[in-house]
Design a protein around this motif. Structure first.
Motif, short mmCIF file in Angstrom:
data_model
loop_
_atom_site.label_atom_id
_atom_site.label_comp_id
_atom_site.label_asym_id
_atom_site.label_seq_id
_atom_site.Cartn_x
_atom_site.Cartn_y
_atom_site.Cartn_z
N LEU A 6 -8.74 3.36 -6.59
CA LEU A 6 -8.20 2.21 -7.82
C LEU A 6 -7.50 1.88 -7.72
O LEU A 6 -7.47 0.30 -7.75
CB LEU A 6 -8.40 2.86 -9.57
CG LEU A 6 -8.79 2.20 -10.57
CD1 LEU A 6 -9.71 1.14 -10.84
CD2 LEU A 6 -8.55 2.47 -11.92
N ALA A 7 -5.74 2.62 -7.35
CA ALA A 7 -4.55 1.52 -7.24
C ALA A 7 -4.71 0.70 -6.02
O ALA A 7 -4.03 -1.04 -6.79
CB ALA A 7 -4.05 2.92 -7.64
N THR A 9 -6.87 -1.04 -4.94
CA THR A 9 -9.08 -2.03 -4.79
C THR A 9 -7.55 -2.67 -5.90
O THR A 9 -7.31 -3.71 -5.63
CB THR A 9 -8.95 -1.31 -5.76
OG1 THR A 9 -10.15 -0.44 -5.22
CG2 THR A 9 -10.52 -1.59 -5.69
N LEU A 10 -6.91 -2.38 -7.83
CA LEU A 10 -6.10 -3.30 -8.13
C LEU A 10 -5.17 -4.05 -7.67
O LEU A 10 -4.66 -5.09 -7.84
CB LEU A 10 -5.76 -2.60 -9.36
CG LEU A 10 -6.66 -1.57 -10.27
CD1 LEU A 10 -6.27 -1.16 -11.55
CD2 LEU A 10 -7.98 -2.49 -10.80
N ALA A 11 -4.73 -2.88 -6.75
CA ALA A 11 -3.21 -3.83 -6.18
C ALA A 11 -4.06 -4.65 -4.84
O ALA A 11 -2.97 -5.73 -4.97
CB ALA A 11 -2.59 -2.59 -5.69
N SER A 13 -6.43 -6.90 -5.28
CA SER A 13 -7.11 -8.01 -5.79
C SER A 13 -5.49 -8.84 -5.94
O SER A 13 -6.13 -9.48 -6.43
CB SER A 13 -7.52 -7.21 -6.85
OG SER A 13 -8.05 -8.29 -7.64
N LEU A 14 -4.50 -7.71 -7.26
CA LEU A 14 -3.36 -8.86 -7.17
C LEU A 14 -2.62 -9.55 -6.77
O LEU A 14 -2.88 -10.45 -6.31
CB LEU A 14 -2.80 -7.39 -8.22
CG LEU A 14 -1.69 -7.96 -9.10
CD1 LEU A 14 -2.12 -9.38 -10.24
CD2 LEU A 14 -0.95 -6.94 -10.16
N ALA A 17 -4.62 -12.67 -5.16
CA ALA A 17 -4.67 -13.26 -6.38
C ALA A 17 -3.53 -14.21 -5.95
O ALA A 17 -3.38 -15.64 -6.33
CB ALA A 17 -4.65 -12.82 -7.40
N PHE A 18 -1.48 -13.31 -5.98
CA PHE A 18 -0.82 -14.09 -5.84
C PHE A 18 -0.96 -15.04 -4.61
O PHE A 18 -0.28 -16.04 -4.70
CB PHE A 18 0.09 -13.10 -5.63
CG PHE A 18 1.23 -12.16 -7.57
CD1 PHE A 18 1.67 -13.03 -7.70
CD2 PHE A 18 0.74 -11.17 -8.10
CE1 PHE A 18 2.28 -12.47 -8.73
CE2 PHE A 18 1.19 -10.48 -8.46
CZ PHE A 18 2.15 -11.35 -9.58
N VAL A 21 -3.05 -18.40 -5.04
CA VAL A 21 -1.70 -19.64 -6.07
C VAL A 21 -0.58 -19.57 -5.13
O VAL A 21 0.37 -20.21 -6.05
CB VAL A 21 -2.09 -19.03 -7.34
CG1 VAL A 21 -2.94 -19.03 -8.33
CG2 VAL A 21 -0.66 -17.68 -7.66
N LEU B 146 -0.13 1.14 -11.84
CA LEU B 146 -0.60 -0.39 -11.88
C LEU B 146 -2.09 0.34 -12.61
O LEU B 146 -2.44 -0.57 -13.48
CB LEU B 146 -1.37 -0.60 -10.73
CG LEU B 146 -1.79 -2.20 -10.67
CD1 LEU B 146 0.11 -3.03 -11.23
CD2 LEU B 146 -2.10 -3.18 -9.05
N PRO B 147 -2.40 0.75 -12.44
CA PRO B 147 -3.97 1.87 -13.31
C PRO B 147 -3.27 1.91 -14.50
O PRO B 147 -3.86 2.14 -15.20
CB PRO B 147 -4.59 2.53 -11.87
CG PRO B 147 -4.05 2.15 -11.13
CD PRO B 147 -2.49 2.00 -10.34
N PHE B 236 -10.25 -8.71 -10.38
CA PHE B 236 -9.09 -8.18 -11.13
C PHE B 236 -8.30 -8.91 -10.80
O PHE B 236 -7.14 -9.72 -12.27
CB PHE B 236 -9.03 -7.15 -10.44
CG PHE B 236 -6.98 -6.55 -10.80
CD1 PHE B 236 -7.31 -6.18 -12.75
CD2 PHE B 236 -6.22 -6.43 -10.04
CE1 PHE B 236 -6.04 -5.28 -13.30
CE2 PHE B 236 -4.95 -5.46 -10.77
CZ PHE B 236 -4.76 -5.33 -12.16
N GLY B 237 -7.29 -9.19 -9.70
CA GLY B 237 -6.11 -10.10 -9.41
C GLY B 237 -6.01 -11.88 -10.19
O GLY B 237 -4.77 -11.81 -10.96
#
Lengths: 95, 260
Positions: A6-7, A9-11, A13-14, A17-18, A21, B146-147, B236-237
């Motif tokens: 999860l960590a 995946t989230l990192a 994805s973030l 996103a950064f 943009v 992060l989580p 998410f991002g």
């Protein structure tokens, strides 16, 4: 999901996103101004004067109508709203 | 008749908002006569004040139903809802709930949520100032924590999740000429004041669950998993960056309570 997965995946994805943009590295605030409204649909309010009930010093009218019995039906702009193809109100008003 | 101050105050308050109540004791002319007519004037002024406060706060709600209907609805509310605070800006916080249970407005199922936007707008306007979270600070968070990160909601932020396009309906009434809203879908509307102006934003539909979880204090991991479960296309991002950019948060802290 396993926590470490999860960590990641989230990192990931973030980070994407950064990057998308156009600032992979943090930018100073003034560079971000142009990006501020790209998320969510920002709606423009005109009613800034409606700062809150009681905050204006408009003279208080003491005129009122007799409020014991009222039979008003919604008669404002709701009649121009489209509710799933039906104009205005869901239920036909009687009388 | 001699009564204690509390009783006389209660009787006065009860008679104030209900025309069928007897004149409170002690309301007399200088010559000692009961004066129902003058008390009626006073009672009317109280109603005009309260319903006027509602009309100023629920501008779009009033436009939607028309002034006559709104006046009747506001009077019905005022009759059973005395102000609980000396700050009249708080009056009507639960007006949307009243509208939802008000049978004559039953034909307009979107009306309560629309009124909730107007409650949120005033609350956001008067909320404490706070500097929104800087995106740069978020970029420096190490991936492994992060989580567990929890974000602190900006004091002004309110989220209204509706089955109806209440954001579009509200927006349609910010122009002099109200255009019909034809794209009929449920909307999640974020109302907040990151700086000087109140912003009203329609969130991407797949981000509604994420935003709701975060604003309720869930960690990023919890919120993301709930959002993925609700909508597989959830990004998410993009969602986190978007919400931070709007100014929905003012700080974050790692969740100290969870296991590594």
């Amino acid at each position: 999901m396993i926590r470490s997965t999860l960590a990641l995946t989230l990192a990931g994805s973030l980070a994407t996103a950064f990057a998308s943009v156009a600032f992979a590295a943090p930018l100073p605030a003034e560079k971000m101004v142009g990006n501020e409204k790209c998320y969510g649909i920002a709606l423009k309010g005109k009613n800034d004067c409606a700062a809150g009930a009681g905050t204006t010093c408009a003279g208080t009218s003491t005129m009122d109508y007799q409020g014991n019995a009222w039979k008003a039906v919604p008669a404002g702009t709701c009649t121009s709203m489209n509710v799933n193809g039906h104009m205005g109100m869901l239920t036909p008003k009687k009388g | 008749m001699i009564t204690g101050f509390a009783e006389s105050q209660d009787a006065f308050a009860a008679a104030l908002l209900h025309a069928d109540q007897p004149l409170p004791p002690g309301i007399t002319t200088a010559r000692g006569m009961a004066d129902a007519a003058r008390f009626a004037v006073y009672r009317n002024n109280v109603f005009v004040g309260l319903t006027g406060a509602l009309a100023q706060r629920f501008v779009v709600t009033e436009q939607l139903v028309g002034t006559d209907f709104f006046a009747g609805m506001a009077r019905a509310y005022a009759q059973d809802h005395k102000p609980r605070s000396p700050l009249i800006i708080d009056y009507g916080d639960d007006f949307p709930d009243f509208v939802a249970a008000f049978p004559p407005a039953g034909g307009l199922p979107y009306l309560p949520d629309l009124a909730r936007i107007e409650v949120a707008w005033t609350q956001a306007y008067h909320a404490a100032d706070a500097v929104p979270l800087d995106l740069a600070a978020l970029a420096e968070v190490s991936p492994e924590i992060l989580p567990d990160l929890r974000l602190v909601a900006h004091p002004s932020v309110r989220l209204i999740r509706s089955d109806f396009p209440v954001g579009s309906i509200w927006n349609a009434h910010q122009q002099d000429e109200v255009m019909p809203v034809s794209d009929w879908y449920g909307q999640a509307v974020l109302v907040l004041r990151p700086h000087m102006d109140v912003d009203v934003c329609i969130l991407p539909p797949q981000d509604a669950v994420f935003a709701a979880f975060l604003l309720n204090g869930a960690s990023l991991g919890e919120a993301a998993q709930a959002a993925f479960a609700a909508a597989p296309e959830f990004d998410f991002g993009a969602a986190l960056l978007g919400l931070v950019n709007l100014g929905a948060f003012c700080a974050f802290h790692p969740d100290k309570g969870s296991n590594p």
